[in-house]
Design a protein around this motif. Sequence first.
Motif, short mmCIF file in Angstrom:
data_model
loop_
_atom_site.label_atom_id
_atom_site.label_comp_id
_atom_site.label_asym_id
_atom_site.label_seq_id
_atom_site.Cartn_x
_atom_site.Cartn_y
_atom_site.Cartn_z
N SER A 89 20.60 -36.29 -8.75
CA SER A 89 21.41 -37.26 -9.49
C SER A 89 20.49 -38.30 -10.11
O SER A 89 19.31 -38.38 -9.76
CB SER A 89 22.39 -37.96 -8.54
N SER A 90 21.03 -39.11 -11.00
CA SER A 90 20.23 -40.22 -11.53
C SER A 90 19.74 -41.09 -10.39
O SER A 90 18.60 -41.56 -10.39
CB SER A 90 21.05 -41.05 -12.52
N ALA A 91 20.61 -41.31 -9.39
CA ALA A 91 20.21 -42.15 -8.26
C ALA A 91 19.03 -41.53 -7.52
O ALA A 91 18.08 -42.24 -7.15
CB ALA A 91 21.40 -42.35 -7.32
N SER A 92 19.06 -40.22 -7.32
CA SER A 92 17.95 -39.59 -6.58
C SER A 92 16.66 -39.60 -7.41
O SER A 92 15.57 -39.75 -6.88
CB SER A 92 18.32 -38.17 -6.14
N VAL A 124 15.11 -32.28 -15.21
CA VAL A 124 15.83 -32.60 -16.44
C VAL A 124 14.90 -32.39 -17.65
O VAL A 124 13.78 -32.88 -17.67
CB VAL A 124 16.36 -34.05 -16.41
N ARG A 125 15.43 -31.67 -18.62
CA ARG A 125 14.63 -31.28 -19.80
C ARG A 125 14.39 -32.49 -20.70
O ARG A 125 15.34 -33.20 -21.04
CB ARG A 125 15.42 -30.20 -20.55
N THR A 184 23.59 -39.71 -17.74
CA THR A 184 23.56 -39.79 -16.28
C THR A 184 23.54 -38.39 -15.70
O THR A 184 24.23 -37.51 -16.21
CB THR A 184 24.84 -40.51 -15.80
N ILE A 185 22.76 -38.21 -14.65
CA ILE A 185 22.72 -36.91 -13.97
C ILE A 185 23.55 -36.99 -12.69
O ILE A 185 23.43 -37.97 -11.93
CB ILE A 185 21.27 -36.51 -13.62
N GLY A 186 24.38 -36.00 -12.47
CA GLY A 186 25.16 -35.89 -11.24
C GLY A 186 25.28 -34.43 -10.88
O GLY A 186 25.55 -33.59 -11.76
N GLU A 220 27.90 -37.02 -18.85
CA GLU A 220 28.58 -37.32 -20.11
C GLU A 220 28.76 -36.03 -20.92
O GLU A 220 28.00 -35.07 -20.75
CB GLU A 220 27.77 -38.33 -20.93
N SER A 221 29.77 -36.03 -21.82
CA SER A 221 30.03 -34.80 -22.53
C SER A 221 30.34 -34.97 -24.01
O SER A 221 30.25 -34.01 -24.77
CB SER A 221 31.18 -34.05 -21.87
#
Lengths: 158, 720
Positions: free
Chosen positions: B321-324, B508-509, B644-646, B652-653
């Motif tokens: 995730s973004s947090a990690s 993440v690319r 954001t990554i989750g 987001e989309s």
Amino acid sequence: MAITLTVNGQTHTVDVEPDTPLLWVLRDTLGLTGTKFGCGIAACGACTVHLDGRAVRTCTLPVSAVEGMPITTIEGLAQDGRLHEVQQAWIDHQVPQCGYCQSGMIMAVSALLARRPDPSDEQIDATITNICRCGTFVRVRRAIHAVAEGGNEEERHA
Amino acid sequence: MRKWTRRAFIGAGSLVGGGFVLGVAGVAFAPGRHGVVSTDAIDKGELTSWITVTPDNFVTILVPHCEMGQGSQTGLAMMAAEEMEAEWERVRIEEAPALDAYANAYMLRAFTGESMPAPLGRAIDYGAYRLARWFGTQATGGSLAVRGTGYGMRIAGAAAREMLLAAAAERFGVPPAECAAARSHVAHAPTTQRASFGELARVAAAKPVPSNPALKDPETYTIRRTAKPRFDIPPKVDGGVGYGIDFTLPGMLHAAVDIAPVQGGRLVSVDPAPAKAMPGVQEVVELEEAVAVVADSFWRARKALAALEPAYDDAGHGDVSSASIFAAFDEALGAAPEMPAEAARVVTADYRVPFLAHATMEPMACTVRVEGERAEVWAGTQDPLNARSAAASALDFDTDQIHLTNLMLGGGYGRRLPFCFDYVDLAARIAQAMSPAPVKLVWSRENDIQHDYYRPAAMCRYAGALDADGRPLAVGAHYAGGGDRESLFMPYAIPDQRFDARNAPHHVREGAWRSVLNSQHGFFKESFIDELAHAAGRDPYAFRRDLMDEHPRFRAALDRVAEMAGWGGPLPAGEGRGIAIAESFGSIVAQVAHVAVSPAGRLRVRNVHAAVDCGDVVNTDSAAAQIEGGVVFGLSAALVGAITIGEGRVVESNFGDHRMIRMADAPNVEVEFIRSGERLGGLGEPGVPPVAPAVTNAIFAATGIRVRDLPIENQDLSRA
């Protein structure tokens, strides 16, 4: 299902599913690719056309809902080979960069000016909610005011 | 015979010297036969690789860069026409096709920072050209078109002028030195003889190519340094321009695609039956990481795709995730850089910026037709040669089995650069499955937001030391998420600088996003110098300028923008100005933002002033437009931009949850240029880096609240 559309003064009969958004009928069935796909959720305004003179976003508008209503696309905005004053202002003020959003921007602005010939900045902000990623907003505003002032001048001299 | 020999030489020149010297115009008119010069080149009046003069006295300039709306095609034509003494109203442009001969070696030179080669003879730079070919580079990016290729355009224009002068001298029976070119004519004043370029073209084409044509004194420019309307604008106001997404062929099929949501994930299973039962559907194409529906219209393909329930694996990244990612950055950064023991005061601060999407307004689109051993590709790309390589790789073809036509781009900002051609790759594989039917793949906005090459998220831990008089002794940072010499550079006389990259990899690319690493480090460094100024009790403008003894260009830009913005003038409560400066892509940009923050915390950016030193300005109006656009692009990211990554994927989309600023949030932008006479800098990107820190510095001035994490909207700016 056969649906009759009036686009830029011409009548077309198209055979598509009734839930097909007007955008895709314009682009893929009628070949009017000036109207752009941007988001598919009516959030960005790239697909804006005039429906009975009002600016509408066509990516979520079912074609069956507009049967028989007059539709104007960016291709039909110029009259008798003469650019609409908004199109001319877009050239005069060198507004477009990549240009992809500008069909929708021009359609939204021309509909606004038809209703309010001299809009305030607040009215512009509230009405022109199209997204432009190149960041041409500074010039969009400048060009809108230039058209408004030009119009007033013509009226004064009329 | 002599003519053929010369053209043959020029043909060889095109291989040795690339697309920027001579002779490749013949290639342009005979695609697929590169390296072979067309025998009618002289009859067509082609003078150089980039310039054609026709008997109607029009000059056509071939531009080896795509047009993304930066105006570089017009700017490049202005540079050639200026040297040629062409009449601007009789100049047209064409975009060079995707051929090896046009691989822009100049771009590599500008990237490596080497000085430009001396005129023509020495401009045949074998090494750089071979390198460019090897990379397959015909790219438009790095704000390089005008500053890299522009030099070649000037040489071509100057060579053409000298050949026209030689032709005129022969015709008039006078020495060439007595002839002068102006407004697409050559005149001999003593005998009042005059001929148009068009009348002279055929003879001029057979004249020897000058090895060292003289370039104009900038003080005599009549085309450059003025505002010329861009060639690409008129067809952009009537719907007439064809972007990649608008391309169509008879019998073309339409594809919609769903891609494994976690980068690196694979398609595990999908039942194609629900889609196949829907009207117009031709095929469900299963790929390693995606599933596509091919139908007779895009809407039918899209609707049928929505009926599928594909299952993907998460490539082992499902708990990211973004947090990690930021926790890993935090750990990797460790303690703040050590500061000298003699410091009277040490300041530390952490800054964070999120991943960002390019979100070009035109979603990715590509049309491919595979027929036997050949394929044709139509797409909008920032690098047609590398895009062609991507298609070749997808199809397991050689590049010369593929013909690619580059179409107008609905925005680039780095999304359509080399090694970012997933949309071309997918389209090629889908079209191969449907061969020989042509297939157009159009991405949904959801595809685009969730499968970008993102601006890297980054975190930076700064420390700085002040002496007892408030002068900075040392500054340093540990940073994760990337950085390089240019982006870390500070124009301040701080003797002790300690920068250290830390690594915390994730899946993440990532890719180049307008201004690249400067978009993060511009914010970090210009926020921190502002914090140091306030810690020293100094005015942030005066603090910066006092440290610029060794960097007069920076100081001049800072002074200019302070004057433009009325720095130091009184403001109502709740309003403030912030200043920031950054050099990127060879241009120095200083900005002042003026903000108002309501007691409830509502932020309004009223004005952004920008002073730009890019050496010299080619097209004054489109140069200003690039800075205006860069300010808005950077401001949108600073205010509301975040990916954001989750669960390993992008949360987001679409524009509903990945927001962009619009008219209501766009400030007034005022731009002025400083003509320093230094080497030309880029303009597409350098407007971006200073805007985020200018705004957060202004927020601090207005409220005392320091924003260290972007986007700004995540921070409560209200005051009790």
